[in-house]
Design a protein around this motif. Structure first.
Motif, PDB file in Angstrom:
ATOM      1  N   GLY A  28      50.966  40.935  42.304  1.00  0.00           N
ATOM      2  CA  GLY A  28      51.705  41.447  43.448  1.00  0.00           C
ATOM      3  C   GLY A  28      51.647  40.556  44.673  1.00  0.00           C
ATOM      4  N   ASP A  29      51.205  41.133  45.794  1.00  0.00           N
ATOM      5  CA  ASP A  29      51.163  40.402  47.064  1.00  0.00           C
ATOM      6  C   ASP A  29      50.237  39.194  47.014  1.00  0.00           C
ATOM      7  N   GLU A  30      49.224  39.247  46.178  1.00  0.00           N
ATOM      8  CA  GLU A  30      48.322  38.102  46.034  1.00  0.00           C
ATOM      9  C   GLU A  30      49.110  36.882  45.539  1.00  0.00           C
ATOM     10  N   ALA A  31      49.995  37.089  44.563  1.00  0.00           N
ATOM     11  CA  ALA A  31      50.825  35.991  44.043  1.00  0.00           C
ATOM     12  C   ALA A  31      51.805  35.514  45.111  1.00  0.00           C
ATOM     13  N   PHE A  51      43.202  32.693  53.453  1.00  0.00           N
ATOM     14  CA  PHE A  51      44.578  32.755  53.945  1.00  0.00           C
ATOM     15  C   PHE A  51      45.029  34.206  54.071  1.00  0.00           C
ATOM     16  N   ARG A  52      44.738  35.017  53.068  1.00  0.00           N
ATOM     17  CA  ARG A  52      45.147  36.428  53.082  1.00  0.00           C
ATOM     18  C   ARG A  52      44.404  37.198  54.159  1.00  0.00           C
ATOM     19  N   ALA A  53      43.129  36.904  54.361  1.00  0.00           N
ATOM     20  CA  ALA A  53      42.356  37.581  55.392  1.00  0.00           C
ATOM     21  C   ALA A  53      42.920  37.264  56.779  1.00  0.00           C
ATOM     22  N   LYS A  54      43.287  36.019  56.975  1.00  0.00           N
ATOM     23  CA  LYS A  54      43.863  35.605  58.265  1.00  0.00           C
ATOM     24  C   LYS A  54      45.192  36.312  58.517  1.00  0.00           C
ATOM     25  N   ARG A  55      45.957  36.541  57.468  1.00  0.00           N
ATOM     26  CA  ARG A  55      47.242  37.245  57.569  1.00  0.00           C
ATOM     27  C   ARG A  55      47.065  38.755  57.620  1.00  0.00           C
ATOM     28  N   ARG A  88      37.357  28.312  41.760  1.00  0.00           N
ATOM     29  CA  ARG A  88      36.661  29.039  42.832  1.00  0.00           C
ATOM     30  C   ARG A  88      37.204  28.629  44.196  1.00  0.00           C
ATOM     31  N   GLN A  89      37.415  27.324  44.391  1.00  0.00           N
ATOM     32  CA  GLN A  89      37.925  26.827  45.669  1.00  0.00           C
ATOM     33  C   GLN A  89      39.345  27.335  45.927  1.00  0.00           C
ATOM     34  N   ALA A  90      40.181  27.353  44.893  1.00  0.00           N
ATOM     35  CA  ALA A  90      41.556  27.856  45.044  1.00  0.00           C
ATOM     36  C   ALA A  90      41.544  29.330  45.430  1.00  0.00           C
ATOM     37  N   LYS A  91      40.739  30.125  44.751  1.00  0.00           N
ATOM     38  CA  LYS A  91      40.642  31.562  45.049  1.00  0.00           C
ATOM     39  C   LYS A  91      40.062  31.792  46.445  1.00  0.00           C
ATOM     40  N   LYS A  92      39.067  30.997  46.811  1.00  0.00           N
ATOM     41  CA  LYS A  92      38.455  31.123  48.138  1.00  0.00           C
ATOM     42  C   LYS A  92      39.477  30.793  49.224  1.00  0.00           C
ATOM     43  N   VAL A 119      53.006  39.560  37.934  1.00  0.00           N
ATOM     44  CA  VAL A 119      51.769  38.924  37.470  1.00  0.00           C
ATOM     45  C   VAL A 119      52.055  37.423  37.399  1.00  0.00           C
ATOM     46  N   PHE A 120      51.228  36.642  38.072  1.00  0.00           N
ATOM     47  CA  PHE A 120      51.334  35.185  38.073  1.00  0.00           C
ATOM     48  C   PHE A 120      50.035  34.627  37.513  1.00  0.00           C
ATOM     49  N   SER A 121      50.129  33.496  36.815  1.00  0.00           N
ATOM     50  CA  SER A 121      48.899  32.800  36.421  1.00  0.00           C
ATOM     51  C   SER A 121      49.157  31.310  36.324  1.00  0.00           C
ATOM     52  N   ASP A 122      48.106  30.551  36.608  1.00  0.00           N
ATOM     53  CA  ASP A 122      48.105  29.108  36.389  1.00  0.00           C
ATOM     54  C   ASP A 122      46.664  28.645  36.233  1.00  0.00           C
ATOM     55  N   PRO A 123      46.444  27.398  35.824  1.00  0.00           N
ATOM     56  CA  PRO A 123      45.082  26.927  35.582  1.00  0.00           C
ATOM     57  C   PRO A 123      44.204  26.862  36.836  1.00  0.00           C
ATOM     58  N   ALA A 124      44.786  26.757  38.014  1.00  0.00           N
ATOM     59  CA  ALA A 124      43.982  26.637  39.233  1.00  0.00           C
ATOM     60  C   ALA A 124      43.625  27.997  39.827  1.00  0.00           C
ATOM     61  N   PHE A 125      44.584  28.897  39.939  1.00  0.00           N
ATOM     62  CA  PHE A 125      44.356  30.184  40.596  1.00  0.00           C
ATOM     63  C   PHE A 125      43.988  31.299  39.632  1.00  0.00           C
ATOM     64  N   GLY A 126      44.179  31.081  38.345  1.00  0.00           N
ATOM     65  CA  GLY A 126      43.952  32.162  37.391  1.00  0.00           C
ATOM     66  C   GLY A 126      45.070  33.181  37.506  1.00  0.00           C
TER      67      GLY A 126
END
Length: 160
Positions: free
Chosen positions: A44-47, A152-156, A143-147, A33-40
């Motif tokens: 797992g793989d999302e981090a 990036f994940r969709a492209k991968r 929102r921009q960070a998550k988008k 589990v990762f968190s920060d002010p920009a990405f929330g």
């Protein structure tokens, strides 16, 4: 002080200095589990993919870290990233406090904290300085960070 966990934190940031996101990801537990002010909060793989995206996009990047402390279950470090924010072309200096929780010799939880308003002043200039403290702008940054991460994940081929 737990030297094994402190060495894991050092290995993570040394990999980050080299922009070696796969080596950074190898320091994480499968269900990190990762968190920060920009990405929330990311899991797992999302981090892991967030670090891959940031490493791939890094321009004029440097990183320093210090104050690494760890015991049997938790740890912390201070780190500073210097880079050009690609969306604005502006130079950013981001000072971050990281907290970690360890499980089975890996990082199970990683929480970064930093001043998002200060970051927005560097990254966005006048708009960030004047409005970066507002929930409206901070939510737009998130929102921009998550988008960006989702694209990036969709492209991968990793989008969930």
């Amino acid at each position: 002080m737990n030297d094994t966990h402190a060495a894991l934190i050092v290995r993570f940031y040394e990999a980050f200095q080299r922009l070696d996101a796969d080596a950074m990801a190898a320091c994480y537990a499968r269900d990190v589990v990762f968190s920060d002010p920009a990405f929330g909060e990311l899991h797992g793989d999302e981090a892991r993919d967030m670090w891959r995206m940031l490493a791939q996009r890094a321009q004029d990047f440097s990183l320093t870290f210090d104050d690494v402390v760890a015991d049997d279950t938790t740890g912390s470090a201070q780190w500073t990233a210097r880079y050009v924010f690609t969306q604005s072309g502006r130079r950013v200096v981001n000072r971050i406090h990281a907290r970690f929780v360890f499980a089975d010799g890996l990082i199970a939880e990683h929480r970064d904290t930093f001043d998002l308003w200060r970051w927005s002043r560097d990254a966005l200039g006048v708009k960030g300085a004047l409005l970066g403290w507002t929930p409206l702008v901070q939510n737009a940054i998130r929102r921009q960070a998550k988008k960006g991460l989702a694209a990036f994940r969709a492209k991968r081929g990793n989008a969930n």
